[in-house]
Design an enzyme around this catalytic site. Structure first.
Site, PDB file in Angstrom:
ATOM      1  N   ARG A 122      -8.740  -0.217   4.499  1.00  0.00           N
ATOM      2  CA  ARG A 122      -7.884   0.803   3.893  1.00  0.00           C
ATOM      3  C   ARG A 122      -6.481   0.273   3.622  1.00  0.00           C
ATOM      4  O   ARG A 122      -5.790   0.776   2.728  1.00  0.00           O
ATOM      5  CB  ARG A 122      -7.796   2.029   4.808  1.00  0.00           C
ATOM      6  CG  ARG A 122      -9.055   2.877   4.862  1.00  0.00           C
ATOM      7  CD  ARG A 122      -8.816   4.115   5.700  1.00  0.00           C
ATOM      8  NE  ARG A 122      -7.608   4.791   5.244  1.00  0.00           N
ATOM      9  CZ  ARG A 122      -6.824   5.537   6.015  1.00  0.00           C
ATOM     10  NH1 ARG A 122      -7.113   5.693   7.289  1.00  0.00           N
ATOM     11  NH2 ARG A 122      -5.750   6.112   5.518  1.00  0.00           N
ATOM     12  N   LYS A 150       0.840  -1.208   0.000  1.00  0.00           N
ATOM     13  CA  LYS A 150       0.000   0.000   0.000  1.00  0.00           C
ATOM     14  C   LYS A 150       0.867   1.246   0.000  1.00  0.00           C
ATOM     15  O   LYS A 150       0.623   2.195  -0.752  1.00  0.00           O
ATOM     16  CB  LYS A 150      -0.905  -0.011   1.224  1.00  0.00           C
ATOM     17  CG  LYS A 150      -1.492   1.350   1.619  1.00  0.00           C
ATOM     18  CD  LYS A 150      -2.118   1.279   2.998  1.00  0.00           C
ATOM     19  CE  LYS A 150      -2.691   2.614   3.427  1.00  0.00           C
ATOM     20  NZ  LYS A 150      -1.764   3.460   4.149  1.00  0.00           N
ATOM     21  N   CYS A 168      -5.652   8.072   9.463  1.00  0.00           N
ATOM     22  CA  CYS A 168      -5.848   7.449  10.781  1.00  0.00           C
ATOM     23  C   CYS A 168      -5.604   8.464  11.894  1.00  0.00           C
ATOM     24  O   CYS A 168      -4.851   9.419  11.732  1.00  0.00           O
ATOM     25  CB  CYS A 168      -4.884   6.275  10.954  1.00  0.00           C
ATOM     26  SG  CYS A 168      -5.254   4.875   9.894  1.00  0.00           S
TER      27      CYS A 168
END
Length: 441
Positions: free
Chosen positions: A410, A34, A128
């Site tokens: 995510r 990611k 976050c």
């Protein structure tokens, strides 16, 4: 707006129900990183030509970034991990407010937009809840290239006629600031030297792809990057590196469940500090060049001290998953989170499951083990804390209900499916459904 359908906060409210006490066994291949995929996607804005990027994980952050890039003018096809993207013209320099404010990585469009269009106007990036993550270091970088900061109070508005190479000593080894500096430098006039650059594997992956596009970057993997600006970049075919953080997560899950799992698809040298710590506490595993295999441990695990720091030190993104394993060590372990003040919140959730912890301050805590974890309702605080809760649930007695799993979506591709193939019993349910509990009890 179209992009909203891809963003986790607008997705159906889901939970995980996990039956613990089952050893994991089998093989798993990690997804693409990611943290490499997102800057690489942004870097495609630096060329008018078509780019084909493989091994892109199908996660919410990637899908959100796709929609941001579409609003800027990119033509995109995404299927089975392969992203085809072409941006012949940048049609907008102001991305959708709702998209950028829910993803920290959205800051990475700033460098490419300045390099190609000389202007960017965007809201402050979110993500976050980990504590303060200011953008000052990014504006510091852009000013070094000759950009003018028009607004950094209510939003981020920056302009530049033409970026010029510069000597930049970063105030801290920031990953995203290093990435923005690199993407700004590749098309800037002259030579750029970035000192105190971050060196994470995903930064190295970005630099390797840019070089394949025609950039001239040297010093990759060191704290000093030298970049000779070029007039243009061309299209590229590139494969994103495997996610070493996902590999670490699976390794910790295998060890805590006393399982035998083999994790494939990464350069294991990226996690040398994790392997050292696991060896120190007495875990059983075998590291090869592109795989890690865990084995059941027999003797009690030993306590240790974990201190997070920039790469190649212990990664903050594995601090919470490692903290869960330390609940099974005999004695007192100490965790020192140096990067984010909000990253010890998962310990309160672990206490609900029976862990013994002492919070010293927002950055330090003691974990006293071994503890017999038991299933109960807990919440995911962020992406990595969510992974920690999954690891805890896998080793706990009974059934654990984990809410806020949108954070996991995510950052982890099909985490529940991969774990279920290794023998876990994880069910994803809509809030209010208790069918799983009735069947498993």
């Amino acid at each position: 707006m179209e992009f909203c359908k891809y963003i986790a906060y607008n997705s159906p409210v889901l939970k995980y129900l996990i039956k613990g006490g089952i050893s994991l066994n089998g093989e798993v291949r990690v997804s693409g990183s990611k943290n490499a995929a997102l800057p690489i996607m942004c870097a495609t804005l630096l060329t008018k030509e078509k780019c084909v990027i493989k091994n892109i994980p199908e996660i919410d952050d990637v899908l959100s970034m796709i929609e941001i890039l579409k609003t800027l003018g990119s033509n995109i096809k995404f299927s089975r991990g392969t992203l085809e993207i072409e941006t012949p013209d940048i049609k907008a320099v102001k991305p959708p407010e709702d998209a950028v404010c829910h993803m920290r990585a959205s800051i990475l469009i700033a460098g490419p937009l300045l390099a190609r269009k000389g202007y960017v106007d965007m809201g402050f990036p979110g993500g976050c809840i980990l504590g303060k993550r200011p953008i000052n270091i990014h504006t510091f970088v852009f000013k070094k290239f000759g950009a003018v900061i028009k607004n950094q109070t209510t939003r981020l508005e920056i302009s530049a006629r033409k970026l010029k190479g510069a000597e930049i000593i970063l105030p801290e080894m920031s990953v995203t600031a290093t990435e923005n500096a690199v993407m700004s430098a590749v098309l800037a006039d002259g030579i750029t030297e970035i000192r105190l650059a971050a060196t994470e594997p995903h930064i190295q992956d970005l630099c390797k792809m840019l070089n394949k596009m025609g950039a001239k970057i040297s010093g990759i993997g060191t704290n000093i990057l030298k970049i000779a600006g070029v007039k243009s970049l061309h299209g590229v075919n590139y494969e994103v590196c495997g996610d070493y953080l996902e590999a670490g997560t699976f390794a910790l899950a295998g060890i805590i469940t006393k399982g035998n799992i083999k994790i494939n698809g990464i350069d294991t040298s990226a996690l040398d500090i994790l392997w050292q710590k696991l060896d120190e506490i007495g875990a059983k595993f075998k590291v090869e060049r592109n795989s890690i295999e865990t084995f059941p441990y027999k003797n009690s695990l030993k306590p240790t001290q974990i201190r997070t720091a920039v790469y190649p030190s212990f990664p903050t993104d594995l601090q919470a998953p490692m903290g869960v394993l330390l609940t099974q060590a005999k004695g007192v372990s100490k965790v020192f989170e140096t990067l984010f003040e909000g990253r010890l919140g998962y310990l309160f959730e672990l206490e609900k499951m029976g862990a013994k912890v002492e919070i010293i301050n927002p950055h330090q805590a003691l974990i006293i083990g071994p503890s017999h974890l038991r299933g109960c309702p807990v919440s995911s605080m962020d992406i990595r804390a969510g992974a920690a809760m999954v690891i805890a649930a896998l080793s706990a007695k009974g059934i654990t209900e984990i809410s806020n799993i949108q954070y996991l979506h995510r950052g982890y591709e099909k985490l529940d499916e991969k774990l279920n193939k290794l023998g876990a019993q994880i069910t994803k349910i809509a809030v209010g459904s208790f069918d799983f509990l009735k069947k498993k009890e």
